[in-house]
Design a protein around this motif. Structure first.
Motif, PDB file in Angstrom:
ATOM      1  N   CYS A 133      -6.580 -32.436  15.967  1.00  0.00           N
ATOM      2  CA  CYS A 133      -8.047 -32.506  15.974  1.00  0.00           C
ATOM      3  C   CYS A 133      -8.519 -33.831  16.557  1.00  0.00           C
ATOM      4  O   CYS A 133      -7.977 -34.896  16.223  1.00  0.00           O
ATOM      5  N   GLY A 134      -9.569 -33.769  17.373  1.00  0.00           N
ATOM      6  CA  GLY A 134     -10.215 -35.002  17.790  1.00  0.00           C
ATOM      7  C   GLY A 134     -10.898 -35.673  16.615  1.00  0.00           C
ATOM      8  O   GLY A 134     -10.958 -36.898  16.540  1.00  0.00           O
ATOM      9  N   ASN A 190       6.859 -21.931  18.179  1.00  0.00           N
ATOM     10  CA  ASN A 190       5.909 -22.791  17.475  1.00  0.00           C
ATOM     11  C   ASN A 190       4.536 -22.629  18.110  1.00  0.00           C
ATOM     12  O   ASN A 190       4.430 -22.322  19.297  1.00  0.00           O
ATOM     13  N   ILE A 191       3.499 -22.882  17.316  1.00  0.00           N
ATOM     14  CA  ILE A 191       2.136 -22.821  17.821  1.00  0.00           C
ATOM     15  C   ILE A 191       1.422 -24.124  17.477  1.00  0.00           C
ATOM     16  O   ILE A 191       1.415 -24.547  16.312  1.00  0.00           O
ATOM     17  N   HIS A 192       0.848 -24.754  18.486  1.00  0.00           N
ATOM     18  CA  HIS A 192       0.024 -25.944  18.308  1.00  0.00           C
ATOM     19  C   HIS A 192      -1.416 -25.565  18.641  1.00  0.00           C
ATOM     20  O   HIS A 192      -1.679 -25.012  19.711  1.00  0.00           O
ATOM     21  N   VAL A 193      -2.339 -25.879  17.742  1.00  0.00           N
ATOM     22  CA  VAL A 193      -3.760 -25.638  17.955  1.00  0.00           C
ATOM     23  C   VAL A 193      -4.430 -26.974  18.255  1.00  0.00           C
ATOM     24  O   VAL A 193      -4.265 -27.941  17.498  1.00  0.00           O
ATOM     25  N   VAL A 194      -5.171 -27.032  19.366  1.00  0.00           N
ATOM     26  CA  VAL A 194      -5.821 -28.278  19.789  1.00  0.00           C
ATOM     27  C   VAL A 194      -7.329 -28.062  19.815  1.00  0.00           C
ATOM     28  O   VAL A 194      -7.823 -27.190  20.537  1.00  0.00           O
ATOM     29  N   VAL A 195      -8.062 -28.845  19.011  1.00  0.00           N
ATOM     30  CA  VAL A 195      -9.520 -28.719  18.941  1.00  0.00           C
ATOM     31  C   VAL A 195     -10.157 -30.101  19.015  1.00  0.00           C
ATOM     32  O   VAL A 195      -9.543 -31.103  18.637  1.00  0.00           O
ATOM     33  N   ALA A 196     -11.401 -30.145  19.501  1.00  0.00           N
ATOM     34  CA  ALA A 196     -12.127 -31.411  19.536  1.00  0.00           C
ATOM     35  C   ALA A 196     -12.609 -31.788  18.136  1.00  0.00           C
ATOM     36  O   ALA A 196     -12.428 -32.922  17.691  1.00  0.00           O
ATOM     37  N   ILE A 197     -13.241 -30.829  17.444  1.00  0.00           N
ATOM     38  CA  ILE A 197     -13.735 -31.069  16.086  1.00  0.00           C
ATOM     39  C   ILE A 197     -13.373 -29.870  15.213  1.00  0.00           C
ATOM     40  O   ILE A 197     -13.579 -28.720  15.603  1.00  0.00           O
ATOM     41  N   ALA A 198     -12.839 -30.165  14.040  1.00  0.00           N
ATOM     42  CA  ALA A 198     -12.479 -29.121  13.082  1.00  0.00           C
ATOM     43  C   ALA A 198     -13.257 -29.314  11.798  1.00  0.00           C
ATOM     44  O   ALA A 198     -13.690 -30.418  11.469  1.00  0.00           O
ATOM     45  N   CYS A 199     -13.441 -28.218  11.066  1.00  0.00           N
ATOM     46  CA  CYS A 199     -14.020 -28.251   9.721  1.00  0.00           C
ATOM     47  C   CYS A 199     -12.905 -27.949   8.719  1.00  0.00           C
ATOM     48  O   CYS A 199     -12.022 -27.131   8.998  1.00  0.00           O
ATOM     49  N   THR A 200     -12.952 -28.607   7.573  1.00  0.00           N
ATOM     50  CA  THR A 200     -11.897 -28.406   6.581  1.00  0.00           C
ATOM     51  C   THR A 200     -11.788 -26.945   6.146  1.00  0.00           C
ATOM     52  O   THR A 200     -10.687 -26.458   5.877  1.00  0.00           O
ATOM     53  N   VAL A 201     -12.927 -26.233   6.107  1.00  0.00           N
ATOM     54  CA  VAL A 201     -12.906 -24.806   5.730  1.00  0.00           C
ATOM     55  C   VAL A 201     -12.060 -24.017   6.727  1.00  0.00           C
ATOM     56  O   VAL A 201     -11.220 -23.193   6.347  1.00  0.00           O
ATOM     57  N   GLY A 202     -12.269 -24.263   8.022  1.00  0.00           N
ATOM     58  CA  GLY A 202     -11.516 -23.564   9.061  1.00  0.00           C
ATOM     59  C   GLY A 202     -10.049 -23.925   9.045  1.00  0.00           C
ATOM     60  O   GLY A 202      -9.177 -23.066   9.248  1.00  0.00           O
ATOM     61  N   ILE A 203      -9.745 -25.201   8.812  1.00  0.00           N
ATOM     62  CA  ILE A 203      -8.352 -25.640   8.733  1.00  0.00           C
ATOM     63  C   ILE A 203      -7.631 -24.902   7.610  1.00  0.00           C
ATOM     64  O   ILE A 203      -6.521 -24.378   7.790  1.00  0.00           O
ATOM     65  N   GLU A 204      -8.254 -24.862   6.437  1.00  0.00           N
ATOM     66  CA  GLU A 204      -7.634 -24.195   5.284  1.00  0.00           C
ATOM     67  C   GLU A 204      -7.432 -22.704   5.536  1.00  0.00           C
ATOM     68  O   GLU A 204      -6.393 -22.134   5.176  1.00  0.00           O
ATOM     69  N   PHE A 205      -8.420 -22.061   6.160  1.00  0.00           N
ATOM     70  CA  PHE A 205      -8.317 -20.631   6.460  1.00  0.00           C
ATOM     71  C   PHE A 205      -7.188 -20.371   7.455  1.00  0.00           C
ATOM     72  O   PHE A 205      -6.390 -19.438   7.288  1.00  0.00           O
ATOM     73  N   LEU A 206      -7.100 -21.211   8.481  1.00  0.00           N
ATOM     74  CA  LEU A 206      -6.054 -21.055   9.496  1.00  0.00           C
ATOM     75  C   LEU A 206      -4.668 -21.224   8.881  1.00  0.00           C
ATOM     76  O   LEU A 206      -3.753 -20.427   9.138  1.00  0.00           O
ATOM     77  N   GLU A 207      -4.512 -22.234   8.061  1.00  0.00           N
ATOM     78  CA  GLU A 207      -3.207 -22.472   7.434  1.00  0.00           C
ATOM     79  C   GLU A 207      -2.853 -21.340   6.469  1.00  0.00           C
ATOM     80  O   GLU A 207      -1.686 -20.932   6.384  1.00  0.00           O
ATOM     81  N   ARG A 208      -3.832 -20.834   5.765  1.00  0.00           N
ATOM     82  CA  ARG A 208      -3.582 -19.765   4.787  1.00  0.00           C
ATOM     83  C   ARG A 208      -3.197 -18.451   5.462  1.00  0.00           C
ATOM     84  O   ARG A 208      -2.314 -17.725   4.999  1.00  0.00           O
TER      85      ARG A 208
END
Length: 217
Positions: free
Chosen positions: A186-187, A158-176
């Motif tokens: 995300c913080g 499994n992979i967990h990504v931990v970030v202070a601030i995320a943008c919805t564009v980046g989240i969607e790209f990462l998931e895709r």
């Protein structure tokens, strides 16, 4: 799956607010410490989802059936901005193996950029839980390149990504691009990304705020 740790108000929301605040950002030690504390909260929450085992331990007065972490995760970070968050994760998973990734935006004269990955110092990730920390998930390009490289070389459980601030564009790209066995912590989450791929309102350049400005090469 995405978890916004600011959904319910806690001290973490205060630390995120200080990261964003231009009147506080000039204190580099405080900036780094706030990143570290956000990662500590994420580490604690992630620990609830990891496998545990019951072990009998000896006390001065007898024995006790205690719950212990079954396997240590691998803590990974993207240099240099990710180091404070990596330290926060390591404060909690203090026996973990570690990985370090050199992935950064290589800017061109026309204002565009590409992600350059120069090296990855990493243990065997086969069947391991990997926690990757990076302050900002903007376009997601650095994290996607890192995760794709890991998956090409190994088979993480499994992979967990931990970030202070995320943008919805980046989240969607990462998931895709990276599949379903990715969980993003995300913080806080912002909606807007500028033409130069900076999160708005965001907080600016986390690496510069933590360690000082750099020369582009």
């Amino acid at each position: 799956m995405v978890i916004n740790l600011s959904k319910q108000h806690s001290l973490l929301s205060n630390w995120v607010a200080e990261l964003r605040n231009v009147n506080v950002q000039g204190d580099r030690m405080r900036f780094r410490r706030n990143l570290e504390r956000i990662a500590e909260v994420a580490a604690y929450e992630i620990s609830k989802e990891l496998p545990w085992e019951t072990v009998e331990i000896a006390t001065p007065l007898g024995t006790h059936e205690s719950k212990l972490l079954k396997d240590q995760p691998v803590l990974a970070t993207i240099l240099r901005a990710g180091l404070p968050m990596h330290n926060g994760m390591l404060n909690y998973f203090d026996k973990a193996d570690n990985a370090f990734v050199s992935a950064y935006r290589k800017h061109h004269r026309d204002g565009s950029f590409e992600i350059s990955m120069e090296y990855m110092s990493c243990p065997d990730l086969n069947n391991r839980v990997v926690l990757i920390s990076d302050p900002m998930l903007a376009t997601g390009a650095s994290l996607v390149k890192t995760i794709q490289h890991m998956k090409a070389e190994w088979n993480p459980a499994n992979i967990h990504v931990v970030v202070a601030i995320a943008c919805t564009v980046g989240i969607e790209f990462l998931e895709r691009e990276c599949g379903t066995n990715i969980k993003i912590w995300c913080g806080d989450i912002d909606e807007e990304l500028t033409a130069k791929s900076y999160i708005v309102p965001g907080l600016g350049d986390a690496g510069d705020l933590a360690y000082g400005s750099k020369m582009q090469s």
